[in-house]
Design a protein around this motif. Structure first.
Motif, PDB file in Angstrom:
ATOM      1  N   TYR A   1       0.840  -1.213   0.000  1.00  0.00           N
ATOM      2  CA  TYR A   1       0.000   0.000   0.000  1.00  0.00           C
ATOM      3  C   TYR A   1       0.872   1.259   0.000  1.00  0.00           C
ATOM      4  O   TYR A   1       0.527   2.264  -0.586  1.00  0.00           O
ATOM      5  CB  TYR A   1      -0.885   0.044   1.253  1.00  0.00           C
TER       6      TYR A   1
ATOM      7  N   VAL B   1     -11.053   2.997   5.827  1.00  0.00           N
ATOM      8  CA  VAL B   1     -11.810   2.102   4.937  1.00  0.00           C
ATOM      9  C   VAL B   1     -11.477   2.434   3.479  1.00  0.00           C
ATOM     10  O   VAL B   1     -11.333   1.550   2.642  1.00  0.00           O
ATOM     11  CB  VAL B   1     -13.331   2.218   5.200  1.00  0.00           C
ATOM     12  N   ALA B   2     -11.333   3.725   3.180  1.00  0.00           N
ATOM     13  CA  ALA B   2     -11.083   4.149   1.789  1.00  0.00           C
ATOM     14  C   ALA B   2      -9.591   4.207   1.475  1.00  0.00           C
ATOM     15  O   ALA B   2      -9.207   4.712   0.423  1.00  0.00           O
ATOM     16  CB  ALA B   2     -11.710   5.521   1.567  1.00  0.00           C
TER      17      ALA B   2
ATOM     18  N   GLY C   1      -7.340   2.296   0.362  1.00  0.00           N
ATOM     19  CA  GLY C   1      -6.871   1.727  -0.911  1.00  0.00           C
ATOM     20  C   GLY C   1      -7.168   2.607  -2.116  1.00  0.00           C
ATOM     21  O   GLY C   1      -6.598   2.416  -3.184  1.00  0.00           O
TER      22      GLY C   1
ATOM     23  N   ASP D   1     -14.451   0.600  -5.077  1.00  0.00           N
ATOM     24  CA  ASP D   1     -15.213  -0.119  -4.045  1.00  0.00           C
ATOM     25  C   ASP D   1     -14.940   0.449  -2.652  1.00  0.00           C
ATOM     26  O   ASP D   1     -15.860   0.594  -1.843  1.00  0.00           O
ATOM     27  CB  ASP D   1     -14.851  -1.606  -4.051  1.00  0.00           C
ATOM     28  N   GLU D   2     -13.670   0.751  -2.392  1.00  0.00           N
ATOM     29  CA  GLU D   2     -13.293   1.280  -1.085  1.00  0.00           C
ATOM     30  C   GLU D   2     -13.968   2.627  -0.837  1.00  0.00           C
ATOM     31  O   GLU D   2     -14.526   2.866   0.234  1.00  0.00           O
ATOM     32  CB  GLU D   2     -11.775   1.477  -0.991  1.00  0.00           C
TER      33      GLU D   2
ATOM     34  N   SER E   1     -16.778   3.397   1.919  1.00  0.00           N
ATOM     35  CA  SER E   1     -16.486   4.408   2.925  1.00  0.00           C
ATOM     36  C   SER E   1     -17.603   5.454   2.979  1.00  0.00           C
ATOM     37  O   SER E   1     -18.018   5.887   4.053  1.00  0.00           O
ATOM     38  CB  SER E   1     -15.148   5.072   2.604  1.00  0.00           C
TER      39      SER E   1
ATOM     40  N   SER F   1     -14.147  -4.044   2.345  1.00  0.00           N
ATOM     41  CA  SER F   1     -13.456  -3.129   1.425  1.00  0.00           C
ATOM     42  C   SER F   1     -12.167  -2.573   2.024  1.00  0.00           C
ATOM     43  O   SER F   1     -11.264  -2.193   1.290  1.00  0.00           O
ATOM     44  CB  SER F   1     -14.369  -1.959   1.068  1.00  0.00           C
ATOM     45  N   ALA F   2     -12.103  -2.506   3.330  1.00  0.00           N
ATOM     46  CA  ALA F   2     -10.935  -1.906   3.982  1.00  0.00           C
ATOM     47  C   ALA F   2      -9.721  -2.827   3.864  1.00  0.00           C
ATOM     48  O   ALA F   2      -9.883  -4.029   3.643  1.00  0.00           O
ATOM     49  CB  ALA F   2     -11.266  -1.669   5.446  1.00  0.00           C
TER      50      ALA F   2
ATOM     51  N   SER G   1     -10.020  -3.979   8.581  1.00  0.00           N
ATOM     52  CA  SER G   1     -11.189  -4.857   8.747  1.00  0.00           C
ATOM     53  C   SER G   1     -11.128  -5.494  10.130  1.00  0.00           C
ATOM     54  O   SER G   1     -12.145  -5.610  10.819  1.00  0.00           O
ATOM     55  CB  SER G   1     -11.189  -5.970   7.690  1.00  0.00           C
TER      56      SER G   1
END
Lengths: 162, 492
Positions: B102, B146-147, B149, B153-154, B158, B234-235, B240
């Motif tokens: 990441y 959560v967002a 990434g 989807d993230e 979020s 999604s996280a 998660s």
């Protein structure tokens, strides 16, 4: 009573417009007007401190930040990171702090003290001596917001650095 | 010092982005883990004083000036602090290797630490409005995490999480406002005293309903659960694990039951409502989990179901029921943390979380398969693992309270839980190995180490159930079971 109703109806209409307006700039301006109505309502309900903060921060600072950001976007285009942003935002922020500090100082001296009650005292006393933990939590919220902006607006290509 | 649970993570988070400029990996890794290890040690060191004194009230002054920085610690919130510190440390260790792909570790750790500071603050403050504010501290950090990434989807998950969380906060705040209006106070002790003197049964009922809607949304109880199966998968895996393992329990379960027991006072009607909600969550989410193909989505539904068990236990109202609920809260935090981290390991190793694509991984990654099996069996309630004992205590408490129907449903839901966890185990780790996984290797050191630590806790707590329960869970449960009297004893 009539003035109060007018203010409340105005608040609801502009709050609704802020959600419904498709043009982002109009939505931001509607939010500012709604905040202005709310600020006036706070003043009328003998909550001058809340009124001052609502008008200066939400109707003032946030709206200008929104307007500045929106002005940097183009139709059907992704937001481009311009050099202007890097200079304009810190400059604007410092300028706002100076102006807001001066305005708030003069305003807060003029507004009356809160009515007597268990949480009574001057604004500073209430905030600093009775609701100190709230201040720490607010610092936490602001820190979380700043860190969230740093994380979410990072350049993705830098992700695999080193 | 108790105050360090809030200040240390906030301070480290504040300097982290700057330190990240100097060293992008080493300093953020070391500093975050050191800070969390210190908090864990601190929570262990506080156990003895709490046993001796019952509760600790700390007033902090600012440069000799008296300010209102008051913290109340009893065995219940110490139990929560220890759980937060332990699981957070394991998650942070896992992140050392997991975040390599990441990047931007400093940003990630800073947000993680703010989230932990928010949860610790929420657990420690004896004031309704401060609870709301610390709830927001943890929530704002979690939206960004959560967002993290930055994928479609993230970001979508979020946003959905943010919207529903804002609704939850609004309900909680509305209820706090009404209580403030009635009692002119926000401090737990004054509010508890004020509400006892008032004869406003219906207004208090409305407040409770708002609290259940608000904190029920945060805890993702059915029917307030819609956001969780999107947000948690999604996280990134460590987040998660934080969200499912800790955040829903602290900002949902802890806040709700602390207010209900220690401030408002539990009533038989409230007990029945919460038991019903817990049972519905337990059963509905277990069925929903069965049909999932994505491991993390299945785990997310499982979290809703297990929170149902915790709420069911805590809502019984008897010391044994509360002890069972708290014990399951701890066991679920550890085991679900482990399973979400394991799902991160699986994704790291194979690049997918889809159960239909996996198969036979156990032969190539026995450590991940083994720790996953321990976590699964613990949550499903298989002896002698920790989850078995906590479910057993909840079921015994239900039988003791003559709630046979709920006890039967709890047993049946446990069988469903075992079913879907064995599905994960069979589809991912057992059976015929897919050819494309023939060259995979075990997860990197820190990821495996974090999984092994959490798996060992599941085993050891299960083996040493009696001393753990007697010396640690029971005092926490007694503090909650004392109800309003508990906050009166604080002497604030």
């Amino acid at each position: 009573m009539i003035i109060q109703i007018i203010l409340l109806v105005g608040l609801v209409i502009f709050a609704g417009l802020a959600i419904l307006a498709k043009d982002l700039l109009k939505a931001a301006l509607s939010l500012a007007v709604a905040s202005l109505f709310l600020g006036i309502i706070f003043f009328r309900l003998s909550a001058p401190y809340a009124g001052v903060f609502e008008i200066s921060v939400v109707a003032g600072l946030i709206t200008v930040l929104f307007a500045l950001t929106i002005s940097l976007t183009r139709k059907n285009d992704q937001v481009q990171e311009a050099r202007l942003v890097k200079i304009a935002f810190p400059l604007f922020f410092i300028l706002f702090l100076i102006i807001d500090g001066l305005v708030m100082k003069s305003l807060l001296l003029k507004v009356p003290a809160l009515p007597a009650g268990p949480e009574a005292g001057t604004f500073g006393q209430v905030l600093w001596k009775q609701r100190t933990f709230d201040l720490i939590a607010q610092i936490g919220v602001i820190l979380a917001g700043v860190l969230a902006v740093l994380a979410l607006f990072r350049k993705k290509e830098e992700d695999k650095d080193e | 010092m108790v105050f360090s649970f809030i200040v240390i993570p906030l301070l480290v988070a504040a300097i982290m982005p700057l330190l990240g400029k100097i060293s992008k990996k080493l300093i953020p890794d070391v500093l975050t883990n050191a800070a969390l290890a210190f908090l864990l040690l601190n929570s262990i060191l506080l156990i003895k004083p709490i046993f001796n004194q019952g509760s600790i009230i700390q007033n902090i002054s600012w440069m000799g000036e008296k300010v209102n920085l008051q913290i109340a610690l009893d065995s219940f919130n110490l139990f929560m602090l220890f759980t937060i510190s332990l699981v957070s440390l394991a998650i942070s260790l896992f992140s050392i290797d997991y975040l390599e792909h990441y990047g931007h570790k400093a940003n990630f750790y800073a947000l993680l630490l703010v989230m932990i500071a928010g949860m610790n603050g929420l657990v420690l403050v004896p004031d309704l409005f401060s609870i709301y504010l610390f709830l927001e501290v943890a929530a704002v950090a979690s939206y960004a995490l959560v967002a993290f990434g930055l994928g479609y989807d993230e970001l979508e998950a979020s946003f959905k999480y943010l919207m529903l969380s804002a609704v939850a906060s609004a309900f909680a705040l509305l209820s706090i406002t009404i209580i403030f209006g009635m009692t002119s106070s926000l401090n737990f002790q004054d509010v508890a005293r004020g509400l006892q003197d008032l004869s406003a049964r219906y207004v208090i009922g409305v407040c409770l309903a708002f609290f259940i809607m608000g904190f029920g949304l945060k805890a993702a109880l059915v029917p307030f659960h819609a956001w969780l199966p999107d947000a948690h998968p999604s996280a990134p895996a460590p987040i998660s694990a934080m969200l499912s393992g800790l955040l829903i329990k602290v900002s949902g379960v802890y806040a709700l039951f602390r207010i209900i027991y220690s401030v408002i006072g539990m009533t038989p009607v409230m007990s029945q409502v919460l038991m019903a909600l817990g049972t519905i969550s337990m059963v509905v989410a277990a069925f929903l989990a069965l049909g999932q193909k994505d491991i993390k989505r299945m785990l997310a539904y499982s979290s809703i179901s297990q929170v149902g068990y915790i709420v069911l236990g805590l809502a019984i109202g008897t010391p044994l029921g509360i002890a069972g609920g708290l014990f399951h809260l701890f066991n679920h935090a550890v085991a679900k943390g482990l399973l979400f981290l394991n799902s991160g390991s699986i994704q790291h190793i194979t690049g997918t979380r889809n159960l239909e694509e996996l198969g036979g991984l156990g032969k190539r990654v026995p450590l991940t398969a083994g720790t996953n099996l321990v976590g699964s069996l613990s949550i499903a309630g298989v002896p002698p693992l920790a989850g078995f004992w906590s479910k057993l205590v909840i079921i015994m408490a239900l039988i003791q309270a003559k709630q046979m129907g709920y006890a039967l449903i709890a047993i049946l839901a446990s069988i469903l839980t075992l079913w879907y966890y064995l599905l994960i185990q069979r589809r991912a780790f057992f059976g015929q190995m897919n050819e494309k996984w023939s060259h995979i290797k075990e997860a990197p050191f820190w990821m495996s180490a974090a999984n092994v630590i959490l798996a060992l806790i599941c085993i050891l707590v299960g083996i040493f159930f009696t001393p753990v329960f007697k010396t640690w869970i029971s005092p926490a449960a007694e503090a909650l079971a004392r109800g309003v009297q508990q906050v009166m004893m604080w002497g604030i």
